[in-house]
Design a protein around this motif. Structure first.
Motif, PDB file in Angstrom:
ATOM      1  N   ILE A  19      39.578  35.435  40.579  1.00 44.31           N
ATOM      2  CA  ILE A  19      39.388  36.702  41.290  1.00 44.31           C
ATOM      3  C   ILE A  19      37.912  37.013  41.503  1.00 44.31           C
ATOM      4  O   ILE A  19      37.557  37.747  42.423  1.00 44.31           O
ATOM      5  N   GLU A  21      35.569  34.892  42.526  1.00 44.48           N
ATOM      6  CA  GLU A  21      35.254  34.275  43.810  1.00 44.48           C
ATOM      7  C   GLU A  21      35.867  35.061  44.961  1.00 44.48           C
ATOM      8  O   GLU A  21      35.207  35.324  45.976  1.00 44.48           O
ATOM      9  N   GLN A  22      37.132  35.477  44.800  1.00 45.78           N
ATOM     10  CA  GLN A  22      37.813  36.216  45.863  1.00 45.78           C
ATOM     11  C   GLN A  22      37.182  37.585  46.091  1.00 45.78           C
ATOM     12  O   GLN A  22      37.077  38.050  47.229  1.00 45.78           O
ATOM     13  N   LYS A  26      35.409  39.084  49.545  1.00 43.30           N
ATOM     14  CA  LYS A  26      35.854  40.364  50.095  1.00 43.30           C
ATOM     15  C   LYS A  26      34.680  41.335  50.260  1.00 43.30           C
ATOM     16  O   LYS A  26      34.591  42.061  51.260  1.00 43.30           O
ATOM     17  N   THR A 192      45.367  31.814  38.351  1.00 42.08           N
ATOM     18  CA  THR A 192      44.015  31.235  38.372  1.00 42.08           C
ATOM     19  C   THR A 192      43.912  30.190  37.265  1.00 42.08           C
ATOM     20  O   THR A 192      44.862  29.980  36.496  1.00 42.08           O
ATOM     21  N   HIS A 216      43.867  36.693  45.506  1.00 40.88           N
ATOM     22  CA  HIS A 216      43.349  37.368  46.706  1.00 40.88           C
ATOM     23  C   HIS A 216      43.832  38.824  46.745  1.00 40.88           C
ATOM     24  O   HIS A 216      43.058  39.736  47.075  1.00 40.88           O
ATOM     25  N   ALA A 219      41.902  40.831  44.084  1.00 36.28           N
ATOM     26  CA  ALA A 219      40.517  41.036  44.528  1.00 36.28           C
ATOM     27  C   ALA A 219      40.431  42.118  45.598  1.00 36.28           C
ATOM     28  O   ALA A 219      39.525  42.953  45.593  1.00 36.28           O
ATOM     29  N   GLU A 220      41.365  42.099  46.516  1.00 32.31           N
ATOM     30  CA  GLU A 220      41.387  43.095  47.590  1.00 32.31           C
ATOM     31  C   GLU A 220      41.539  44.503  47.029  1.00 32.31           C
ATOM     32  O   GLU A 220      40.847  45.440  47.466  1.00 32.31           O
TER      33      GLU A 220
END
Length: 264
Positions: A19, A21-22, A26, A192, A216, A219-220
């Motif tokens: 998360i 990286e994601q 974002k 992950t 993703h 993270a969003e």
């Protein structure tokens, strides 16, 4: 594009995968600048290249193990020198090892607390004076549903995340007087490489695979909460309902769920 984020500088620890990286991608998508921290330099370099190829935003990388507390002030001073101002910090670095208490070597327990708790505090301690002085900022601490709902085979990990939540709740009240927001994120299991360390046997992943969160998606949710007044983000909702039930009726939940909990 989220206008709240445009031109803001966000530090993310544990940014080299999952998360972290994601979230970096974002933030960049929404026009934010990035200071990325992680132990694995080659993965940070790869992420930097990806961000710069896709987005018109500033990104710098800083190899650091947050458990090496003596190195934290120097890295954060470099970030301030490079960016001038820091608007957000996402404390994402952390790991877990799933073992029963009598099987967990003390060095493993110590390691989890050094990264999950003390490293998080060390990083927070470096940005907090700047944020207080400027009267603006947002600190987001990635905790866990395990910090709200402890289960067998995760005593040390759950304890570390309990500590993160206690620290976050206290910090929120202290920082609010200076215009600094503080939030906790409590996700359930995420798909992950966290589990390559936490669950070497693969048993837990096999048992909960169909309920695992998409990194993703998580993270969003986290990035969308930046610079808002969200106190907590709890994912998934049904798991948080279980945490609430546990807080209200702990004996009942422990009795009914005993066999299920040991599938970890």
């Amino acid at each position: 594009m989220n206008q709240r984020m445009k031109g803001k500088t966000i530090i993310i620890t544990g940014a080299s995968g999952g998360i972290g990286e994601q979230m970096a991608l974002k933030v960049a998508e929404n026009g934010g600048n990035l200071a990325l921290i992680a132990r694995r330099l080659h993965l940070l370099e790869k992420l930097k290249q990806t961000v710069e190829s896709k987005f018109q935003t500033k990104v710098e990388i800083y190899p650091l193990d947050v458990a090496r507390y003596e190195e934290v002030p120097g890295v954060f001073q470099s970030i301030v020198n490079d960016f001038g101002v820091v608007h957000g910090l996402i404390n994402n670095a952390g790991y877990g090892i799933f073992k029963e208490a009598h099987e967990a070597p003390f060095q493993e327990v110590k390691g989890m607390f050094e990264v999950n708790v003390l490293g998080l505090m060390a990083c927070t301690g470096e940005v907090l004076p700047h944020m207080r002085e400027q009267g603006f900022g947002h600190i987001i601490n990635i905790a866990s549903q395990a910090g709200k709902f402890a289960s067998p085979k995760s005593s040390a990990y759950s304890a570390s995340k309990h500590a993160v939540l206690g620290y976050t709740n206290s910090l929120r009240m202290e920082a609010a007087r200076y215009g600094v927001k503080v939030s906790a994120v409590n996700p359930g299991p995420i798909a992950t490489d966290f589990f390559s360390i936490a669950d070497e046997s693969g048993t837990y992943v096999k048992n909960v695979e169909k309920w695992m969160l998409n990194p993703h998606f998580v993270a969003e949710k986290v990035v969308d909460a930046l610079f808002t007044n969200r106190r907590e983000i709890n994912l998934p909702r049904w798991m948080n309902a279980g945490s609430v039930m546990y807080q209200l009726f702990p004996s009942f939940v422990e009795k009914v769920g005993n066999k299920l909990f040991f599938k970890k």
